[in-house]
Write a protein that holds these residues in place. Structure first.
Motif, mmCIF file in Angstrom:
data_model
loop_
_atom_site.group_PDB
_atom_site.id
_atom_site.type_symbol
_atom_site.label_atom_id
_atom_site.label_comp_id
_atom_site.label_asym_id
_atom_site.label_seq_id
_atom_site.Cartn_x
_atom_site.Cartn_y
_atom_site.Cartn_z
ATOM 1 N N PRO A 2 1.029 -1.188 -0.143
ATOM 2 C CA PRO A 2 0.081 0.140 0.197
ATOM 3 C C PRO A 2 0.814 1.255 0.048
ATOM 4 O O PRO A 2 2.065 1.280 0.270
ATOM 5 N N ARG A 3 0.335 2.412 -0.364
ATOM 6 C CA ARG A 3 1.216 3.545 -0.584
ATOM 7 C C ARG A 3 1.319 3.845 1.026
ATOM 8 O O ARG A 3 1.034 3.661 1.947
ATOM 9 N N GLY A 4 2.728 4.555 0.921
ATOM 10 C CA GLY A 4 3.287 5.244 2.171
ATOM 11 C C GLY A 4 4.903 5.370 2.117
ATOM 12 O O GLY A 4 5.302 5.102 0.897
ATOM 13 N N VAL A 5 5.408 5.430 3.367
ATOM 14 C CA VAL A 5 6.842 5.648 3.171
ATOM 15 C C VAL A 5 7.500 4.039 3.646
ATOM 16 O O VAL A 5 6.949 3.842 5.030
ATOM 17 N N PHE A 53 2.072 10.133 9.888
ATOM 18 C CA PHE A 53 2.083 11.288 10.739
ATOM 19 C C PHE A 53 3.648 11.124 11.249
ATOM 20 O O PHE A 53 4.172 12.308 11.703
ATOM 21 N N LEU A 54 4.161 10.046 11.269
ATOM 22 C CA LEU A 54 5.445 10.089 11.699
ATOM 23 C C LEU A 54 6.514 10.645 10.754
ATOM 24 O O LEU A 54 7.746 11.519 10.933
ATOM 25 N N ALA A 55 6.247 10.270 9.710
ATOM 26 C CA ALA A 55 7.169 10.918 8.204
ATOM 27 C C ALA A 55 6.773 12.526 8.165
ATOM 28 O O ALA A 55 7.854 12.893 7.891
ATOM 29 N N LEU A 56 5.739 12.990 8.499
ATOM 30 C CA LEU A 56 5.251 14.290 8.551
ATOM 31 C C LEU A 56 6.173 14.931 9.689
ATOM 32 O O LEU A 56 6.460 16.093 9.354
ATOM 33 N N LEU A 57 6.288 14.440 10.582
ATOM 34 C CA LEU A 57 6.842 14.972 11.949
ATOM 35 C C LEU A 57 8.460 14.875 11.783
ATOM 36 O O LEU A 57 9.403 15.930 12.107
ATOM 37 N N GLY A 58 8.919 14.031 11.142
ATOM 38 C CA GLY A 58 10.516 13.627 10.806
ATOM 39 C C GLY A 58 10.881 14.484 9.842
ATOM 40 O O GLY A 58 12.118 14.899 9.614
ATOM 41 N N SER A 59 10.009 14.982 8.803
ATOM 42 C CA SER A 59 10.786 15.550 7.635
ATOM 43 C C SER A 59 11.403 16.949 8.263
ATOM 44 O O SER A 59 12.476 17.105 7.760
#
Length: 140
Positions: free
Chosen positions: A11-14, A47-53
């Motif tokens: 599925p889509r994601g990081v 949400f972790l990818a957005l916070l970590g960017s």
């Protein structure tokens, strides 16, 4: 956390792989996860990818100049050590003793007695030659 493998529809994601370090972005569902064959990936929640960017951006902005200066310092140190090594190798014969000062001193001290030393030396040479000739005769 569920593990995903490369060349598998996901599925889509990081997705993140620790060995070797790899970060894959999948933009649509059931897209094939690219990467080295047999690589094991973990899906990072959005949400972790957005916070970590932003944290990754700040780390890049702060660490990039440090990396540049460190690289320049390492290259300069390597160049200096190479030049210093060449200089030391060039001057190395001066650091190593080439002569035998004690032997020179003793030779000067015994210059008056040279005749007796030479006679003893020639006698010793004749003894050695005789012994060698005798050994050769025994071998034959």
């Amino acid at each position: 956390m569920k593990n995903y493998f490369s060349n598998q529809p996901v599925p889509r994601g990081v997705y993140f792989n620790l060995n070797p370090i790899d970060l894959q972005f999948v933009s649509s569902d059931d897209e094939i996860l690219e990467g080295e064959p047999g690589a094991n990936y973990v899906r990072i929640p959005t949400f972790l990818a957005l916070l970590g960017s932003p944290l990754l951006g700040v780390a890049f902005v702060i660490l990039f100049p440090v990396l540049i200066f460190a690289s320049i310092a390492v290259l300069a140190a390597q160049a200096l050590s190479k030049k210093a090594g060449e200089a030391v190798r060039e001057q190395a014969p001066l650091l190593r003793m080439q002569g035998a000062p004690v032997a020179s001193y003793l030779q000067r001290e015994n210059e008056g007695e040279e005749g007796s030393d030479r006679d003893e030396l020639s006698d010793l040479e004749t003894e050695v030659d005789a012994a060698r000739a005798e050994e050769e005769a025994d071998k034959q």
